[in-house]
Design a protein around this motif. Structure first.
Motif, PDB file in Angstrom:
ATOM      1  N   GLN A   1      68.183  49.777 100.126  1.00  0.00           N
ATOM      2  CA  GLN A   1      68.076  48.666 101.340  1.00  0.00           C
ATOM      3  C   GLN A   1      67.080  49.178 102.581  1.00  0.00           C
ATOM      4  N   ASN A   2      66.884  50.552 102.446  1.00  0.00           N
ATOM      5  CA  ASN A   2      65.994  51.495 103.581  1.00  0.00           C
ATOM      6  C   ASN A   2      64.521  51.544 103.174  1.00  0.00           C
TER       7      ASN A   2
ATOM      8  N   ARG B   1      60.920  51.508 101.602  1.00  0.00           N
ATOM      9  CA  ARG B   1      59.983  50.204 101.409  1.00  0.00           C
ATOM     10  C   ARG B   1      59.574  50.357 100.025  1.00  0.00           C
TER      11      ARG B   1
ATOM     12  N   GLU C   1      72.492  52.666  99.732  1.00  0.00           N
ATOM     13  CA  GLU C   1      71.761  52.620 101.126  1.00  0.00           C
ATOM     14  C   GLU C   1      70.367  52.766 101.004  1.00  0.00           C
ATOM     15  N   ARG C   2      69.867  53.474 100.204  1.00  0.00           N
ATOM     16  CA  ARG C   2      68.548  54.038 100.054  1.00  0.00           C
ATOM     17  C   ARG C   2      67.702  52.667  99.481  1.00  0.00           C
TER      18      ARG C   2
END
Length: 224
Positions: free
Chosen positions: A15-16, A18, A12-13
């Motif tokens: 994907q989110n 930058r 999840e990290r």
């Protein structure tokens, strides 16, 4: 070892976030959202021993251990955090460094402070070392915590700081703190925090004055 929760949070990290230099979002030391974002270190080998006839106590501890991974949480879940050796060098070199030694991160429960020359913070290869050479046994908080340290009922430290520089591992399971700022943060004696490593000692003078209730209680509590 990568657990399912750690792997899911990392995915999840990835994907989110930058870029890998971004700091953890909602950083905390436990799963629940209201947990503090401090780093804990256990106080092993607590001792009470003579340190002269000044009537004061000397506290020696370690508020964090470097190069040792411990679990933290961010907005996505658990991750491993590591403080790089020397990460506090720039902050500790400040001429105006202001850091108190407190109980439980409570800023009104101060027992020593760098600005008054009663608290000294240094870095070693092992971590952030803390020394308060002359705690006043008549101070309510000193009288409260000393026997608990002596009995091993409280055996951990923590420090409050700001992350200035760090980086995620390529798989986003680990975050390394490369530089932190502890100015106007604190070093604290705590029950539980995050990083479970370190060592400390509390030294008792040969004879503490017993002219106050606090001193008398402390002398009784620390008696062998």
């Amino acid at each position: 070892m990568t657990t399912p929760a750690l792997a899911a949070a990392a995915a999840e990290r990835a994907q989110n976030i930058r870029q890998r230099a971004d700091r953890p979002s909602q950083r905390r030391c436990a799963e629940h959202a209201g947990a503090r974002a401090t780093v804990r270190a256990a106080l092993s080998g607590v001792q009470v021993r003579e340190s002269g006839d000044s009537g004061t106590l000397e506290f020696v501890g370690r508020a964090s251990v470097y190069e040792a991974g411990y679990e933290m949480w961010d907005a996505f879940g658990p991750y491993t955090e590591i403080v790089t050796e020397g990460a506090g060098a720039d902050s500790l070199a400040r001429a105006d460094l202001d850091v108190p030694l407190v109980l439980g991160h409570d800023q009104l429960r101060r027992m020593a402070r760098t600005t008054t020359g009663t608290l000294f913070l240094t870095e070693s290869a092992n971590g952030l070392d803390v020394r308060a050479p002359a705690l006043d046994p008549a101070d309510y908080d000193v009288a409260y915590i000393a026997p608990k340290l002596r009995a091993g009922l409280v055996d951990e430290m923590s420090f409050a700081f700001r992350i200035e520089s760090g980086q995620w591992s390529p798989d986003y399971t680990e975050y390394r703190i490369n530089r932190f700022d502890i100015h106007r943060g604190d070093v604290a004696i705590v029950g539980y925090g995050a990083n479970p490593y370190t060592g400390a000692s509390l030294r008792q003078p040969a004879a503490a004055p017993a002219n106050s209730r606090a001193r008398a209680l402390l002398e009784i509590a620390l008696a062998r």
